[in-house]
Design an enzyme around this catalytic site. Structure first.
Site, short mmCIF file in Angstrom:
data_model
loop_
_atom_site.label_atom_id
_atom_site.label_comp_id
_atom_site.label_asym_id
_atom_site.label_seq_id
_atom_site.Cartn_x
_atom_site.Cartn_y
_atom_site.Cartn_z
N GLU A 278 13.44 1.18 -0.46
CA GLU A 278 12.38 2.16 -0.22
C GLU A 278 12.66 3.46 -0.99
O GLU A 278 11.73 4.12 -1.47
CB GLU A 278 12.26 2.46 1.27
CG GLU A 278 11.69 1.31 2.08
CD GLU A 278 10.29 0.93 1.63
OE1 GLU A 278 9.42 1.82 1.54
OE2 GLU A 278 10.06 -0.26 1.36
N TRP A 281 11.35 2.77 -4.33
CA TRP A 281 9.89 2.89 -4.36
C TRP A 281 9.50 4.34 -4.62
O TRP A 281 8.60 4.64 -5.41
CB TRP A 281 9.28 2.43 -3.03
CG TRP A 281 8.83 1.02 -2.98
CD1 TRP A 281 9.40 0.00 -2.27
CD2 TRP A 281 7.68 0.44 -3.65
NE1 TRP A 281 8.69 -1.16 -2.46
CE2 TRP A 281 7.63 -0.92 -3.29
CE3 TRP A 281 6.71 0.96 -4.50
CZ2 TRP A 281 6.64 -1.78 -3.77
CZ3 TRP A 281 5.72 0.11 -4.98
CH2 TRP A 281 5.69 -1.24 -4.61
N TRP A 310 -18.27 2.18 -4.68
CA TRP A 310 -17.88 2.86 -3.45
C TRP A 310 -19.11 3.35 -2.71
O TRP A 310 -20.07 3.83 -3.31
CB TRP A 310 -16.96 4.04 -3.75
CG TRP A 310 -15.68 3.71 -4.45
CD1 TRP A 310 -15.30 4.12 -5.71
CD2 TRP A 310 -14.61 2.90 -3.97
NE1 TRP A 310 -14.06 3.62 -6.01
CE2 TRP A 310 -13.61 2.87 -4.98
CE3 TRP A 310 -14.38 2.19 -2.79
CZ2 TRP A 310 -12.41 2.18 -4.84
CZ3 TRP A 310 -13.20 1.49 -2.64
CH2 TRP A 310 -12.23 1.49 -3.65
N ASN A 345 4.60 4.51 8.38
CA ASN A 345 4.28 3.95 7.06
C ASN A 345 3.44 2.68 7.13
O ASN A 345 2.50 2.50 6.34
CB ASN A 345 5.57 3.67 6.28
CG ASN A 345 5.27 3.25 4.85
OD1 ASN A 345 4.66 4.00 4.08
ND2 ASN A 345 5.68 2.04 4.48
N TRP A 363 -11.01 5.56 -2.35
CA TRP A 363 -9.65 5.88 -1.94
C TRP A 363 -9.32 7.36 -2.08
O TRP A 363 -8.47 7.88 -1.35
CB TRP A 363 -8.64 5.05 -2.75
CG TRP A 363 -8.71 5.25 -4.24
CD1 TRP A 363 -9.47 4.55 -5.14
CD2 TRP A 363 -8.00 6.22 -5.02
NE1 TRP A 363 -9.29 5.02 -6.42
CE2 TRP A 363 -8.39 6.04 -6.38
CE3 TRP A 363 -7.09 7.22 -4.71
CZ2 TRP A 363 -7.89 6.83 -7.41
CZ3 TRP A 363 -6.59 8.01 -5.74
CH2 TRP A 363 -6.99 7.81 -7.07
N TRP A 386 -1.99 5.03 -1.65
CA TRP A 386 -3.44 4.83 -1.55
C TRP A 386 -3.95 3.87 -2.62
O TRP A 386 -4.79 3.00 -2.33
CB TRP A 386 -4.17 6.18 -1.62
CG TRP A 386 -4.30 6.78 -0.26
CD1 TRP A 386 -3.48 7.69 0.32
CD2 TRP A 386 -5.30 6.45 0.71
NE1 TRP A 386 -3.90 7.96 1.60
CE2 TRP A 386 -5.02 7.21 1.87
CE3 TRP A 386 -6.40 5.59 0.73
CZ2 TRP A 386 -5.80 7.15 3.02
CZ3 TRP A 386 -7.19 5.51 1.86
CH2 TRP A 386 -6.89 6.28 2.99
#
Length: 481
Positions: A278, A281, A310, A345, A363, A386
């Site tokens: 993580e 990441w 959208w 998370n 988004w 996102w």
């Protein structure tokens, strides 16, 4: 005289620029209050408050080293060069030291500052600090930035095995200067102070951050893989606000994890290895900011997804933002965010996918809403998360994988403990009904709780259709502008 310009590095320990400045000679620190810029970047009031509180603690810490912290105003970042040049001229500063930041606005700001200082004969020194690896040093065989996390992580591990980044030594106390430190403001115009209950959840200071890290490494890290997805359990480190503000460094986190895992990255404790992954990441998304600056411009990483149809659905967007969707796990997660400045998370992914897939709302609406409320708001991590959830980003979830929030709720909050904590109006429901109250109360559902604002099955089909209609040969192409 040396000047350390503090930004997202609000700590004394393991601070590369601070240590480098102090090693060169007498040092002064400065922090720029940039309220207009923070508003433009949608920084949350609780985040600004948290940073100011940490800055105040750091001021006391630096005072013990006889390093005064000065506060100056640069409402927008284009005013930073003039503010710093003026300060340097007043104090006779020879060199300015900073730890690198990576957004496109941050990069342009620093370039402008460097030019302004150079014109005055003042040195400008930049250091790698909030990352383990310099962006541009972890590349594919063809010399490009990685777009797939697993490949990026593999190279990072290879690099870590051959050279682990060390902890930077603390600066020594210097001789007192005839410069008085400034008072750190308790608040900034445009940002309301959060309530005491929220502030109490996030105490300020390096000592608090190090204690959290030590407790996590000693007590929880080995269970991290099994418990990190369970929002009702304290399975995560909750260090993200401290990392975002630089109150603790990724190097300190990595060393603590390795210490608890006998120096292993990929073997040994599965929990420790997962947590280290993580950290990588976090590194990955920062590198993406540099390699693909389009994501700093509110643009999709995958250009073809800019053509997604959208929906303009203001009432549904408002219901999502207020935790009134009629889907308990979504509403509970939003309430957690609004009341604590933080969201678990796993739920960030579930909530984001519900907005972008089930509601088919852009988004960017969700990304901005999160930044406006997150105490750990970070452009790279927030944007990366996102775009992953909406299938528009790097290494993103395949568009046809759409989380069902009800099954996610049943899987990760099986007893409904998290839901009942944040939605007390559902406290009387049993563990089967709690995930979908609409099925518990016949035609009328549960009193004081809304009916679902969308049909999950039909909305899933709508999202699949929207993605399938994009040009297939372009869907996974990426521009580097």
């Amino acid at each position: 005289m040396q000047l350390i310009w503090l930004r997202s590095d609000l700590r004394q320990s393991d601070n590369t620029a601070l240590s480098a400045a102090a090693a060169r000679g007498p040092t002064v620190a400065v922090y720029l209050i940039s309220a207009e810029q923070w508003l433009a970047h949608d920084d949350a009031p609780c985040k600004v408050d948290f940073w100011l509180r940490n800055l105040s603690v750091l001021s006391d810490s630096l005072e013990q080293l006889n390093i005064p912290l000065l506060i100056r105003s640069a409402p927008a970042w284009d005013q930073a060069p003039a503010a710093l040049v003026e300060l340097c001229q007043q104090l006779g500063i020879q060199d300015v030291h900073v730890n690198d930041e990576y957004g496109i606005h941050e990069t342009r700001r620093d370039q402008a500052v460097a030019c302004a200082l150079d014109a005055q004969g003042i040195g400008f020194h930049r250091y790698l600090d909030q990352l383990l690896f310099q962006p541009g040093s972890v590349l594919t065989k063809t010399g490009g930035y990685f777009q797939v996390f697993s490949q990026f992580r593999k190279v990072c591990y290879e690099r870590l095995h051959t050279g682990l980044p060390g902890i930077v030594a603390k600066p020594q106390a210097q001789a007192p200067l005839s410069i008085a430190r400034d008072r750190v403001p308790e608040s900034v115009t445009g940002f309301a102070r959060p309530g005491q209950s929220l502030r109490a959840l996030w105490p300020a200071g390096e000592e608090e951050a190090r204690e959290r890290l030590a407790r996590f490494a000693d007590e929880q890290i080995h269970y991290y893989k099994e418990e990190r997805d369970l929002p009702a359990k304290p399975g995560t480190s909750q260090l993200s606000p401290y990392l975002a503000a630089g109150v603790i460094s990724p190097r300190q986190c990595l060393h603590a994890a390795l210490l608890s895992n006998n120096g292993e990255f990929e073997s040994g404790s599965v929990g420790a290895a997962t947590w280290i992954s993580e950290l990588i990441w976090r590194e990955f998304y920062k590198h993406i900011l540099v390699g693909y600056p389009r994501v700093s411009r509110h643009r999709a990483f995958r250009p073809a997804t800019e053509f997604l149809p959208w929906r303009d659905a203001p009432q549904e967007l408002a219901a999502w933002k207020e935790g009134r969707t009629g889907i308990p796990i979504i509403d509970a997660a939003i309430r957690q965010l609004l009341e604590t400045g933080w969201m678990h998370n796993r739920l960030r992914m579930v909530v984001a996918m519900f907005l972008t897939k089930n509601l088919l709302i852009d988004w960017r609406e969700g990304e901005r809403f999160f930044m406006q409320h997150l105490i750990d708001g970070d452009l790279a991590a927030n944007n990366g998360g996102w775009q992953w959830s909406s299938s528009t980003g790097t290494d993103s979830v395949p568009y046809f994988r759409i989380f069902n929030p009800l099954s996610q709720s049943e899987r990760f909050d099986p007893e409904g403990r998290f839901i009942k904590h944040w939605l007390p109006e559902l406290a009387t429901l049993n563990k089967k009904e709690i995930h979908n109250p609409a099925s518990a109360g016949g035609l009328f559902g549960v009193a004081d709780y809304p009916q679902p604002i969308v049909d999950l099955k039909h909305s899933r089909e709508r999202a699949l259709s929207a993605f399938k209609n994009l040009p297939r040969h372009q869907l996974y192409e990426v521009c580097d502008d």
